[in-house]
Enzyme design. Sequence first.
Site, PDB file in Angstrom:
ATOM      1  CG  ASP A   1      -2.088   0.904   1.145  1.00  0.00           C
ATOM      2  OD1 ASP A   1      -2.327   1.451   0.057  1.00  0.00           O
ATOM      3  OD2 ASP A   1      -2.788   1.065   2.154  1.00  0.00           O
TER       4      ASP A   1
ATOM      5  CD  GLU B   1      -8.872   6.388  -4.761  1.00  0.00           C
ATOM      6  OE1 GLU B   1      -9.752   6.878  -4.054  1.00  0.00           O
ATOM      7  OE2 GLU B   1      -7.958   5.680  -4.299  1.00  0.00           O
TER       8      GLU B   1
ATOM      9  CE  LYS C   1      -7.605   2.204  -3.811  1.00  0.00           C
ATOM     10  NZ  LYS C   1      -6.450   2.523  -2.970  1.00  0.00           N
TER      11      LYS C   1
ATOM     12  CB  THR D   1     -11.203   2.366  -2.521  1.00  0.00           C
ATOM     13  OG1 THR D   1     -10.414   2.657  -1.371  1.00  0.00           O
ATOM     14  CG2 THR D   1     -11.600   3.664  -3.214  1.00  0.00           C
TER      15      THR D   1
ATOM     16  CG  PHE E   1     -10.616   1.733   4.050  1.00  0.00           C
ATOM     17  CD1 PHE E   1     -10.595   1.031   2.858  1.00  0.00           C
ATOM     18  CD2 PHE E   1     -10.089   3.010   4.070  1.00  0.00           C
ATOM     19  CE1 PHE E   1     -10.055   1.586   1.701  1.00  0.00           C
ATOM     20  CE2 PHE E   1      -9.553   3.581   2.921  1.00  0.00           C
ATOM     21  CZ  PHE E   1      -9.528   2.864   1.740  1.00  0.00           C
TER      22      PHE E   1
END
Length: 315
Positions: free
Chosen positions: A16, A89, A125, A149, A171
């Site tokens: 990440d 993203e 994303k 996400t 998350f």
Amino acid sequence: MNQLDALKQFTTVVADTGDFKQLAQFKPQDATTNPSLILKAVQKPEYAPLLQSTVAQWKERPMDEVIDRLLVRFGCEILATIPGRVSTEVDARLSFDTSATVTRAERIIELYQAQGIHIDRVLIKVAATWEGIKAAEKLEQRGIHTNLTLLFSFCQAVACGQAKVQLISPFVGRIYDWYKKQAGASWDEAARSGANDPGVQSVTQIYNHYKHFGIATEVMGASFRNIGQITALAGCDLLTIAPELLAQLAASEALLQPALNAEAARAMALPAVQYDEAGFRYALNEDAMATEKLAEGIRSFAADAVKLEKLIQAV
């Protein structure tokens, strides 16, 4: 064997980070980025030339295109280091606009393809709003794979499964943060750790639902605060982990066993759940944590996109 190597035996480990120079030491399969991670990376001196050269080449183009080209440049550098996929993203400011999200995603994919990157090595994303999930459904139908996400609730995961998205990123750490803050002084860290961590419980419920009902969408736990959250989700399809936590896992020799099990999930007695738009919006509204965290996450990513624009303008 260290815990990182043990984890890789039953979970795909994803890094990440936007800092591709850090990647090689941990040998992750995939990597994920987001606007905050890219913003952090481009402010490091070693990445200044990459920022400058991208901006110099495309500065006559609209700002949104320059940003996408920068994201893709980072993505290509990451893909040169890892064997698998990178997640890139779409601008968080498009989180409530289905058609704009689809258009932006298609451009990102075209930019990757222009660099010779195969479509299957990129995940787009998108925030798991109703509009984002609908955009992802359209993209998947066109062969563009997505990573949903800012996912905090069971209803978001169910809707993503219905939309046949490639992958979701629940998350863990941000769920944990919310419950810890709510509890205040009464929070008992020991009692709410491991399998009792609210973020771990959320991902476990989603994983069991997907495996029980044969939903092909991959589950990738994300946003970890400590390695206890990671080890409590060993066996999950994928886990995306920040470099500092990867280092902690690599430094630990403690025994690691799978905590999640697809076969056990198939044998569970679980109710079938489906959502239409009204049902989804109501279920999300009923979940105060997910409602707050989704809104906060979009605001935060949008703010970092604005900061990135300012950095680009200053080049």
